[in-house]
Design a protein around this motif. Structure first.
Motif, short mmCIF file in Angstrom:
data_model
loop_
_atom_site.label_atom_id
_atom_site.label_comp_id
_atom_site.label_asym_id
_atom_site.label_seq_id
_atom_site.Cartn_x
_atom_site.Cartn_y
_atom_site.Cartn_z
N CYS A 246 9.79 -12.32 -4.72
CA CYS A 246 8.80 -12.22 -5.26
C CYS A 246 7.88 -10.82 -4.81
O CYS A 246 7.50 -10.74 -3.96
N VAL A 247 7.26 -10.71 -6.08
CA VAL A 247 6.29 -9.95 -5.78
C VAL A 247 5.16 -9.81 -6.31
O VAL A 247 5.22 -10.73 -8.11
N TYR A 248 3.57 -10.06 -5.74
CA TYR A 248 2.73 -9.43 -7.08
C TYR A 248 1.44 -8.41 -6.18
O TYR A 248 1.06 -8.36 -5.51
N LEU A 249 1.56 -7.68 -8.10
CA LEU A 249 0.78 -6.32 -7.08
C LEU A 249 0.05 -5.54 -8.44
O LEU A 249 0.70 -6.62 -9.88
N VAL A 250 -0.46 -5.01 -7.96
CA VAL A 250 -1.16 -4.01 -9.55
C VAL A 250 -0.88 -2.79 -10.03
O VAL A 250 0.76 -1.98 -9.37
N PRO A 251 -0.38 -2.69 -11.66
CA PRO A 251 -0.19 -2.01 -12.24
C PRO A 251 0.79 -0.33 -11.08
O PRO A 251 1.39 -0.10 -11.98
N THR A 252 -0.71 0.03 -11.25
CA THR A 252 -0.28 1.40 -10.34
C THR A 252 1.16 1.18 -9.31
O THR A 252 1.61 2.11 -9.30
N ILE A 253 1.23 -0.11 -8.39
CA ILE A 253 2.40 -0.21 -7.69
C ILE A 253 3.44 0.11 -8.24
O ILE A 253 4.43 0.24 -7.71
N PHE A 254 3.15 -0.69 -9.29
CA PHE A 254 4.78 -1.17 -9.99
C PHE A 254 5.30 0.80 -10.81
O PHE A 254 6.15 0.74 -10.58
N HIS A 255 3.64 1.18 -11.29
CA HIS A 255 4.57 2.30 -11.59
C HIS A 255 4.84 3.60 -10.75
O HIS A 255 5.99 4.17 -10.53
N ASP A 256 4.80 3.15 -9.87
CA ASP A 256 5.23 3.93 -8.23
C ASP A 256 6.69 3.66 -8.32
O ASP A 256 7.33 4.17 -7.15
N LEU A 268 17.71 -4.08 -5.61
CA LEU A 268 16.48 -5.33 -5.89
C LEU A 268 16.83 -6.00 -6.59
O LEU A 268 15.94 -6.97 -7.15
N SER A 269 17.90 -6.80 -6.88
CA SER A 269 19.13 -7.87 -7.24
C SER A 269 17.93 -9.21 -7.04
O SER A 269 17.39 -9.56 -8.28
N PRO A 270 17.47 -9.49 -5.75
CA PRO A 270 17.10 -10.57 -5.48
C PRO A 270 15.70 -11.08 -6.19
O PRO A 270 14.81 -12.09 -6.04
N LEU A 271 14.83 -9.77 -5.93
CA LEU A 271 13.57 -9.68 -7.39
C LEU A 271 13.78 -10.39 -8.70
O LEU A 271 13.84 -9.60 -8.89
N LYS A 272 12.73 -11.25 -8.98
CA LYS A 272 13.29 -13.04 -9.70
C LYS A 272 12.05 -12.04 -10.41
O LYS A 272 11.92 -12.75 -11.89
N LYS A 273 10.58 -12.56 -9.67
CA LYS A 273 10.12 -12.89 -10.36
C LYS A 273 8.45 -11.84 -9.33
O LYS A 273 8.08 -11.92 -8.33
N LEU A 274 7.88 -11.46 -11.04
CA LEU A 274 7.15 -10.88 -10.88
C LEU A 274 5.58 -10.56 -11.65
O LEU A 274 5.50 -11.67 -12.46
N GLY A 275 4.36 -10.35 -10.46
CA GLY A 275 3.23 -10.49 -11.16
C GLY A 275 2.60 -10.03 -10.71
O GLY A 275 2.96 -9.07 -10.17
N TYR A 276 1.50 -9.84 -12.07
CA TYR A 276 0.39 -8.70 -11.74
C TYR A 276 -0.28 -8.19 -11.86
O TYR A 276 -1.13 -9.84 -13.23
N ALA A 277 -1.70 -8.21 -11.91
CA ALA A 277 -2.83 -8.71 -12.12
C ALA A 277 -4.10 -7.10 -11.26
O ALA A 277 -3.57 -6.31 -11.25
N GLU A 296 12.83 -12.69 -14.09
CA GLU A 296 13.07 -13.80 -14.16
C GLU A 296 11.86 -13.83 -15.15
O GLU A 296 11.33 -15.51 -16.44
N ILE A 297 11.29 -13.77 -14.20
CA ILE A 297 9.76 -14.54 -14.71
C ILE A 297 8.56 -13.11 -14.86
O ILE A 297 8.87 -12.14 -13.17
N PHE A 298 8.11 -13.29 -15.16
CA PHE A 298 6.83 -11.72 -15.58
C PHE A 298 5.91 -12.13 -15.93
O PHE A 298 5.65 -12.89 -16.70
N VAL A 299 4.47 -12.22 -15.16
CA VAL A 299 3.61 -12.68 -15.38
C VAL A 299 1.99 -11.67 -15.13
O VAL A 299 2.06 -11.19 -14.12
N ASN A 300 1.50 -11.79 -16.57
CA ASN A 300 -0.12 -11.20 -15.88
C ASN A 300 -0.60 -12.10 -16.18
O ASN A 300 -0.91 -13.66 -16.21
#
Length: 519
Positions: A246-256, A268-277, A296-300
């Motif tokens: 799981c990760v919790y990142l700002v959009p800039t890092i997701f973009h990178d 990155l197949s184990p990475l199933k839960k994403l959050g951004y803010a 599987e989970i993508f949260v704003n």
């Protein structure tokens, strides 16, 4: 219940689970707890006591985490600030907090020493920093190995975050053990985390997002992987090698990450839960993340340092950019916007009409006022509600859309235009890497909509952009940019928020362009 005790519960539950990783160092919960106890005892031996503020000017490194928990165990107040701050800014924060100690490392050494050379503040050095009263290694040896645990109440302050100060002096945000516990629980629930998740410690620990990753992993006996020196490649390597879930990142890092040229070579197949803010995410980036990471989970998550959660949205595939509905501990309202702070919680606007977002301060995640700033507290807190300064709109389904800051609203020819709705259109142009929209002064219109663009393709022209926006069915003609500026970079805060004031004041590097403005 206090945070240090909750951490000890986790250590007793699963002492041998992996807790903290940085490069070749790997600590189990049992090993980490021993290290923390030595540091906590050492801090007490140096005279740091319950309620004292300890300022840390460090990168996201292992020592930042161990000192966080050591400070919690003795009832002191963890006060992290950006290691990139100037000497003047550091001095302001240290004096404003009334800090009993300052912890720094080589990267912040010059600025800290210049800032506090006249202050009687204990100096603790990490990673070989010079000019200190005690090193991190000496601190470990100072105490008895076990701290004296004071009685700590859940209403006691345990953390003070300094807001970024993009519009003035930074403001201290005191947060209690209850605030931080409640925010961590909300984060776990809202992101559907489970026991033994793993995440990457890339969001700064001087920011509320970094704190959430730290606490949620600890309470779930999860693994936190620290990356003191950020690069997209480093993060991709860590996500792959450590099988991060799981990760919790700002959009800039997701973009990178998703646009990195080597993205495809990492698993990155184990990475199933994403959050951004932390900032808005364009529809184009949302769609790219869904396509490439298949979460599987993508949260704003929409919130702040002051009140962790305002709202969350976990159906971004259906509503990209949506901030959703009020969070686990929260309720929200949209009221008539007033930059001077005179509107009340009862000045409601109907669905579909933009206004200022306000949130209920009865949330257990919410602070109750700024540190030493009664003026700021009076403006932000009215009748039990926190006035966020953000513009938003509720749609017919009761979902919130954040439209930028009240101060960012563009008024052109008497029409209100919000930057995000224009940015969402421009960002979809295939030759656009990034875009930020602001209103620039104009004698005829008052303000003109101006798009600052980082090109993805050097062949991009103003004519192409204007034709694209003119032909868009998503953008009314009066909202179309009347000026386009190609720039080398969009100015941002350390956590990725666009600094529109810098664009307005001309603080950017303009690229050569074929035409100055669009008709």
């Amino acid at each position: 219940m206090d945070l240090g005790t909750l951490f000890e519960f986790a250590c007793e539950r699963h002492p041998h689970y992996e807790a903290l990783v940085e490069e070749n160092t790997r600590l189990s919960y049992q090993e980490l707890n021993r290290e923390i106890d030595r540091l906590a005892s050492g801090l007490q031996a140096l005279g740091i006591k319950q309620g004292d503020r300890v300022v840390l000017v460090l990168k996201n490194r292992l020592e930042m985490v161990t000192l966080y928990w050591a400070v919690q165990k003795i009832g002191a107040v963890f006060t992290p600030i950006n290691f990139r701050l100037s000497p003047e800014e550091i001095k302001y924060c240290v004096q404003d907090a009334g800090a009993a100690a300052v912890v720094y490392e080589p990267v912040s050494e010059h600025a800290v020493r210049e800032a506090i050379h006249e202050l009687k503040t204990l100096k603790i050095g990490v990673q070989g920093a010079q000019g200190v009263d005690v090193t991190y290694g000496e601190l470990q040896k100072k105490g008895t190995g076990k701290p004296d645990r004071p009685q700590i109440h859940d209403g006691d302050v345990c953390l003070m975050l300094y807001t970024s100060g993009t519009t003035g002096r930074p403001k201290g945000v005191p947060r209690t053990h209850l605030n931080e516990y409640s925010a961590a629980v909300a984060h776990i629930v809202q992101n559907q985390y489970e026991v033994q998740e793993s995440t990457i410690g890339v969001m700064p620990l001087y920011h509320t997002m970094g704190m959430r990753s730290l606490l949620s992993m600890a309470f779930l006996n999860g693994k936190l992987v620290m990356t003191p020196d950020y690069s997209a490649e480093t993060v991709l390597q860590a996500l792959d090698q450590e099988k991060i879930t799981c990760v919790y990142l700002v959009p800039t890092i997701f973009h990178d990450l998703v646009y990195h040229p080597n993205f495809a070579k990492y698993n990155l197949s184990p990475l199933k839960k994403l959050g951004y803010a932390g900032a808005a995410m364009t529809k184009a980036l949302t769609e790219e993340i869904i396509k490439k990471l298949r979460p599987e989970i993508f949260v704003n998550h929409y919130g702040s340092s002051e009140v962790y959660t305002f709202s969350i949205c976990n159906y971004l595939d259906k509503k990209p950019g949506c901030a959703g509905k009020a969070g686990f501990h929260q309720r929200i309202r949209i009221v008539v916007p007033d930059p001077d702070g005179h509107s009340t919680p009862d000045d409601l606007v109907p669905a579909g009409i933009p206004g200022e977002i306000i949130v209920d301060l009865r949330s257990s995640e919410a602070f109750q006022g700024y540190w030493n700033r009664p003026d700021a507290t009076k403006k932000a807190i009215r009748d039990g509600w926190y006035f966020t300064g953000d513009m938003g709109m509720i749609d017919q389904e009761g979902d919130l859309y954040v439209l930028g800051r009240v101060d960012d609203m563009i008024i052109s020819g008497g029409e209100n235009i919000h930057p995000l709705e224009v940015e969402d259109v421009v960002a979809k142009h295939p030759k656009v890497a990034e875009v930020a929209v602001v209103g620039l002064p104009d004698t005829r219109w008052g303000e003109i909509v101006t798009a600052f663009i980082v090109p993805k393709d050097p062949s991009l022209t103003v004519e192409e952009l204007d034709e694209y926006c003119r032909d868009s069915h998503q953008l009314s003609n009066f909202k179309r940019p009347r000026k386009y500026v190609l720039v080398s970079a969009i100015p941002k805060s350390p956590v990725g928020k666009i600094l529109r004031r810098k664009l307005r004041s001309g603080e950017y590097e303009e690229l050569i362009m074929k035409r100055e403005s669009a008709s």
